[in-house]
Design an enzyme around this catalytic site. Sequence first.
Site, PDB file in Angstrom:
ATOM      1  N   THR A   1     -24.944  -3.907  -6.957  1.00  0.00           N
ATOM      2  CA  THR A   1     -23.771  -3.862  -6.088  1.00  0.00           C
ATOM      3  C   THR A   1     -22.550  -3.508  -6.943  1.00  0.00           C
ATOM      4  O   THR A   1     -22.667  -3.255  -8.144  1.00  0.00           O
ATOM      5  CB  THR A   1     -23.548  -5.252  -5.448  1.00  0.00           C
ATOM      6  OG1 THR A   1     -23.478  -6.213  -6.509  1.00  0.00           O
ATOM      7  CG2 THR A   1     -24.695  -5.623  -4.530  1.00  0.00           C
ATOM      8  N   ASP A   2     -21.384  -3.515  -6.327  1.00  0.00           N
ATOM      9  CA  ASP A   2     -20.139  -3.293  -7.056  1.00  0.00           C
ATOM     10  C   ASP A   2     -19.931  -4.413  -8.084  1.00  0.00           C
ATOM     11  O   ASP A   2     -20.491  -5.495  -7.945  1.00  0.00           O
ATOM     12  CB  ASP A   2     -18.956  -3.283  -6.081  1.00  0.00           C
ATOM     13  CG  ASP A   2     -19.049  -2.136  -5.086  1.00  0.00           C
ATOM     14  OD1 ASP A   2     -19.611  -1.086  -5.435  1.00  0.00           O
ATOM     15  OD2 ASP A   2     -18.563  -2.301  -3.955  1.00  0.00           O
TER      16      ASP A   2
ATOM     17  N   GLN B   1     -24.426 -14.714  -2.204  1.00  0.00           N
ATOM     18  CA  GLN B   1     -23.705 -13.808  -1.307  1.00  0.00           C
ATOM     19  C   GLN B   1     -24.129 -14.021   0.144  1.00  0.00           C
ATOM     20  O   GLN B   1     -25.127 -14.672   0.422  1.00  0.00           O
ATOM     21  CB  GLN B   1     -23.985 -12.353  -1.726  1.00  0.00           C
ATOM     22  CG  GLN B   1     -25.464 -12.011  -1.803  1.00  0.00           C
ATOM     23  CD  GLN B   1     -25.786 -10.882  -2.780  1.00  0.00           C
ATOM     24  OE1 GLN B   1     -24.932 -10.053  -3.110  1.00  0.00           O
ATOM     25  NE2 GLN B   1     -27.022 -10.831  -3.246  1.00  0.00           N
TER      26      GLN B   1
ATOM     27  N   ASP C   1     -29.713  -1.023 -10.379  1.00  0.00           N
ATOM     28  CA  ASP C   1     -29.498  -0.748  -8.951  1.00  0.00           C
ATOM     29  C   ASP C   1     -28.656  -1.900  -8.410  1.00  0.00           C
ATOM     30  O   ASP C   1     -29.146  -2.782  -7.709  1.00  0.00           O
ATOM     31  CB  ASP C   1     -30.871  -0.681  -8.281  1.00  0.00           C
ATOM     32  CG  ASP C   1     -30.780  -0.365  -6.796  1.00  0.00           C
ATOM     33  OD1 ASP C   1     -29.663  -0.202  -6.281  1.00  0.00           O
ATOM     34  OD2 ASP C   1     -31.844  -0.308  -6.146  1.00  0.00           O
TER      35      ASP C   1
ATOM     36  N   ASP D   1     -33.520  -4.593  -1.993  1.00  0.00           N
ATOM     37  CA  ASP D   1     -34.105  -4.064  -0.755  1.00  0.00           C
ATOM     38  C   ASP D   1     -35.461  -3.398  -0.983  1.00  0.00           C
ATOM     39  O   ASP D   1     -36.207  -3.177  -0.048  1.00  0.00           O
ATOM     40  CB  ASP D   1     -33.122  -3.086  -0.095  1.00  0.00           C
ATOM     41  CG  ASP D   1     -32.765  -1.932  -1.020  1.00  0.00           C
ATOM     42  OD1 ASP D   1     -33.638  -1.108  -1.356  1.00  0.00           O
ATOM     43  OD2 ASP D   1     -31.588  -1.850  -1.429  1.00  0.00           O
TER      44      ASP D   1
ATOM     45  N   GLU E   1     -34.409  -9.360  -9.705  1.00  0.00           N
ATOM     46  CA  GLU E   1     -33.366  -9.492  -8.684  1.00  0.00           C
ATOM     47  C   GLU E   1     -32.914 -10.953  -8.678  1.00  0.00           C
ATOM     48  O   GLU E   1     -33.736 -11.860  -8.549  1.00  0.00           O
ATOM     49  CB  GLU E   1     -33.945  -9.071  -7.324  1.00  0.00           C
ATOM     50  CG  GLU E   1     -33.133  -9.459  -6.109  1.00  0.00           C
ATOM     51  CD  GLU E   1     -31.730  -8.863  -6.047  1.00  0.00           C
ATOM     52  OE1 GLU E   1     -31.597  -7.629  -6.099  1.00  0.00           O
ATOM     53  OE2 GLU E   1     -30.765  -9.659  -5.965  1.00  0.00           O
TER      54      GLU E   1
ATOM     55  N   GLY F   1     -30.550 -10.611 -14.267  1.00  0.00           N
ATOM     56  CA  GLY F   1     -30.892  -9.452 -15.088  1.00  0.00           C
ATOM     57  C   GLY F   1     -30.224  -9.473 -16.450  1.00  0.00           C
ATOM     58  O   GLY F   1     -30.764  -8.968 -17.444  1.00  0.00           O
TER      59      GLY F   1
END
Lengths: 281, 281
Positions: free
Chosen positions: B157-158, B31, B155, B86, B106, B138
């Site tokens: 993202t979309d 990304q 946790d 984050d 992550e 994951g």
Amino acid sequence: MEMWYTEFHTDTVKWSIKVDKSIYTDKSDFQRIDIFDTDEFGRVMTLDGLMMVNEKDQFIYHDMIVHVPMATNPSVEKVLVIGGGDGGTVRELTRYKTIKRIDMVEIDEMVVEAAIKYLDYTSNKLSDERVNLYYEDGIEFVKGLKDEYDLIIVDSTDPIGPGEGLFTTEFYTNCYNALTENGILINQKESPYYEQTAREMKRSHDKLSTIFPVIMTYQYHMPTYPSGHWLFGFSSKGLNAIEDLDKDAWNALGLKTEYYNTDLHVGAFMLPNYVKELLNA
Amino acid sequence: MEMWYTEFHTDTVKWSIKVDKSIYTDKSDFQRIDIFDTDEFGRVMTLDGLMMVNEKDQFIYHDMIVHVPMATNPSVEKVLVIGGGDGGTVRELTRYKTIKRIDMVEIDEMVVEAAIKYLDYTSNKLSDERVNLYYEDGIEFVKGLKDEYDLIIVDSTDPIGPGEGLFTTEFYTNCYNALTENGILINQKESPYYEQTAREMKRSHDKLSTIFPVIMTYQYHMPTYPSGHWLFGFSSKGLNAIEDLDKDAWNALGLKTEYYNTDLHVGAFMLPNYVKELLNA
């Protein structure tokens, strides 16, 4: 051509929605009124360039401003609405057969006329026979009233322009006097998130606290208002919005609502710590 | 020169914030990552042009993703965080002395590296000795695990791009198997307001419902995500987020939180009718 409506939420944050078609635009003695159609929110009304009401999520605001006090005191018979020119608050109130009189005092007749002409989704019960429309200043209207209303709803714009006087100690005191013994005052209490609205929230809260023995605050998700996190004030002469909530009585009415329910009623008073700290600071 | 960051919430709704200064911009294998400073929100990180985290309201998201499960089961010792690059979720978890191990998986090492370098406010506990960082997918990580974690937090993202596989039945099933008997799965469950996120919310809910005996949904006010009305899923093998909430135990910990409190915990599960109807449709 593309046309976008843009609202500044702060000096450095803005929100824009694409406009399909402008329907109405005019200036009254008090403010600029715009009505336009959009893909996402259907028909929208803005006052002085700020989102007031739209077809997609007006049900959230009107559910929360009306059903919270009505479920706390289902015996309400006489209601005063100050502001609320689009008619949505009156629309929800007229669903209660037990309400006998609804006085609506809106300073700006042009807003009501535009709503009647173009916003049927909110204004469609203004012709209910229990509704009395007064095109007057709400501040003047409540002066000197005693023991007159079971519920007063201040359905106002931000405390800038015509809404300003509806956030004063004098006005709140007159509302207190105009209420019956079980009276409830609901007021548009701004938002805790951005600095300017948080300051107005706090000022309103402090003033109400000097007048009413019961002061409560509840929140709702209003995606088309800045930050989406908005508040109503619940102030009363004694009724407590949680302890006196009559879940069974309200549910027995069989009102179908898209946002409100009696569990959410209680949940809405459970505020984040930062909001409680701002209010109590 | 003025620079504005703009995010489209739908094709016809956009939200913009003024950028003071670009701090970092790069493309990973997964990304685009941007970090910039703003007046209103402090330092911001976006992924593929979508707001992920900012200094002003990250506390809301991280309070709600961590403290709700921890107050339901204060005995949690082993936690798996999937995503959360984050570091904010890990930061809140490290406040619990009773937690012995935090595995964070992550997929995008560059996000974590950027957070460590530029977002100290979320990443400052990634060096805690109980934290193990895995730069892996994951989806693969949870395959074949049995009875391993008391709490799994997705946790993500979309469900577009790298987050997509974290919204599948296979992944949820593997999470179920990886959980201990009192295990809880928390997942980022999108938003009910706009059509696209509402569809993903519903898909996630339906899939979880076929796997977990307890499926609950809770809401929070997140002003910098589209609509501001966002949800987490609480799924478990038996624990109920309200009935098993241990208010006294959690409050005895003395954790200071800006958003979460144990009253709000209960209130957050009280959903508007339209959200319940979408979920149960």
